[in-house]
Design a protein around this motif. Structure first.
Motif, PDB file in Angstrom:
ATOM      1  N   UNK A   1      12.047   6.013   4.564  1.00  0.00           N
ATOM      2  CA  UNK A   1      11.382   6.175   5.859  1.00  0.00           C
ATOM      3  C   UNK A   1      10.697   7.539   5.861  1.00  0.00           C
ATOM      4  N   UNK A   2       9.384   7.502   5.632  1.00  0.00           N
ATOM      5  CA  UNK A   2       8.612   8.733   5.457  1.00  0.00           C
ATOM      6  C   UNK A   2       7.396   8.652   6.366  1.00  0.00           C
ATOM      7  N   UNK A   3       7.226   9.632   7.225  1.00  0.00           N
ATOM      8  CA  UNK A   3       6.084   9.597   8.140  1.00  0.00           C
ATOM      9  C   UNK A   3       4.842  10.205   7.498  1.00  0.00           C
ATOM     10  N   UNK A   4       3.696   9.801   8.009  1.00  0.00           N
ATOM     11  CA  UNK A   4       2.443  10.398   7.563  1.00  0.00           C
ATOM     12  C   UNK A   4       2.442  11.894   7.878  1.00  0.00           C
ATOM     13  N   UNK A   5       3.059  12.268   8.999  1.00  0.00           N
ATOM     14  CA  UNK A   5       3.130  13.673   9.382  1.00  0.00           C
ATOM     15  C   UNK A   5       3.909  14.488   8.353  1.00  0.00           C
ATOM     16  N   UNK A   6       5.012  13.918   7.866  1.00  0.00           N
ATOM     17  CA  UNK A   6       5.802  14.618   6.850  1.00  0.00           C
ATOM     18  C   UNK A   6       5.011  14.778   5.556  1.00  0.00           C
ATOM     19  N   UNK A   7       4.317  13.717   5.150  1.00  0.00           N
ATOM     20  CA  UNK A   7       3.501  13.790   3.936  1.00  0.00           C
ATOM     21  C   UNK A   7       2.407  14.832   4.120  1.00  0.00           C
ATOM     22  N   UNK A   8       1.805  14.845   5.298  1.00  0.00           N
ATOM     23  CA  UNK A   8       0.759  15.815   5.609  1.00  0.00           C
ATOM     24  C   UNK A   8       1.282  17.244   5.498  1.00  0.00           C
TER      25      UNK A   8
ATOM     26  N   UNK B   1       4.432  -0.190  -2.146  1.00  0.00           N
ATOM     27  CA  UNK B   1       4.483  -1.300  -1.206  1.00  0.00           C
ATOM     28  C   UNK B   1       4.883  -0.702   0.137  1.00  0.00           C
ATOM     29  N   UNK B   2       4.171  -1.107   1.180  1.00  0.00           N
ATOM     30  CA  UNK B   2       4.483  -0.613   2.520  1.00  0.00           C
ATOM     31  C   UNK B   2       4.986  -1.784   3.354  1.00  0.00           C
ATOM     32  N   UNK B   3       6.098  -1.569   4.019  1.00  0.00           N
ATOM     33  CA  UNK B   3       6.622  -2.543   4.974  1.00  0.00           C
ATOM     34  C   UNK B   3       6.713  -1.847   6.327  1.00  0.00           C
ATOM     35  N   UNK B   4       6.508  -2.586   7.380  1.00  0.00           N
ATOM     36  CA  UNK B   4       6.617  -1.999   8.711  1.00  0.00           C
ATOM     37  C   UNK B   4       7.754  -2.657   9.471  1.00  0.00           C
ATOM     38  N   UNK B   5       8.307  -1.933  10.412  1.00  0.00           N
ATOM     39  CA  UNK B   5       9.376  -2.437  11.265  1.00  0.00           C
ATOM     40  C   UNK B   5       9.296  -1.713  12.604  1.00  0.00           C
ATOM     41  N   UNK B   6      10.000  -2.236  13.580  1.00  0.00           N
ATOM     42  CA  UNK B   6      10.076  -1.591  14.887  1.00  0.00           C
ATOM     43  C   UNK B   6      11.433  -0.900  15.003  1.00  0.00           C
TER      44      UNK B   6
END
Length: 128
Positions: free
Chosen positions: A62-69, A93-98
């Motif tokens: 679970x890695x956010x775009x903000x963290x990568x940025x 591979x990207x999976x999404x969830x709520x």
């Protein structure tokens, strides 16, 4: 306390953990096969390096775009383009969830078969 503060408080511990991890990792470990790939943009390679490092060193997908940025110094838009490029070319591979609050989140998985195949190709070129 309003709902925005509740949300922020809930994730404050996670943010502290990520900050500690960030302090431990000064560079990102990009595998040779990814680094040597001439079709990937350099920003996509940096994004891969961060995802690879977090997954392999911290066992976290679970890695956010903000963290990568934050780790790369790239803008969120550049990170998103890098992620899209890596997904399109099959490196991740990207999976999404709520989550529990109904927010859409992403989980990343490395395509280890592609990584190993590309590493093998590089090694066979160097050692015929």
């Amino acid at each position: 306390m309003d709902s925005n503060n509740d949300f922020a408080d809930m994730f404050q511990g996670d943010f502290r953990q990520y900050e500690q991890e960030l302090a431990k990792v000064k560079t990102n470990n990009t595998p040779i096969a990814v680094d040597a790939n001439t079709t990937l943009h350099s920003s996509a390679k940096r994004v891969y390096g961060v995802i690879y490092t977090i997954i392999t060193m911290f066992r976290r997908s679970k890695i956010s775009r903000e963290e990568i940025s934050k780790r790369t110094g790239e803008s969120i838009a550049t990170i998103q383009r890098g992620i899209n490029e890596l997904v399109k070319t099959g490196w991740i591979v990207r999976a999404t969830y709520r989550d529990n609050q109904g927010h859409l989140r992403s989980v990343y998985k490395l395509n280890m078969k592609k990584l190993m195949d590309e590493q093998e190709k590089l090694l066979s070129k160097k050692n015929p």
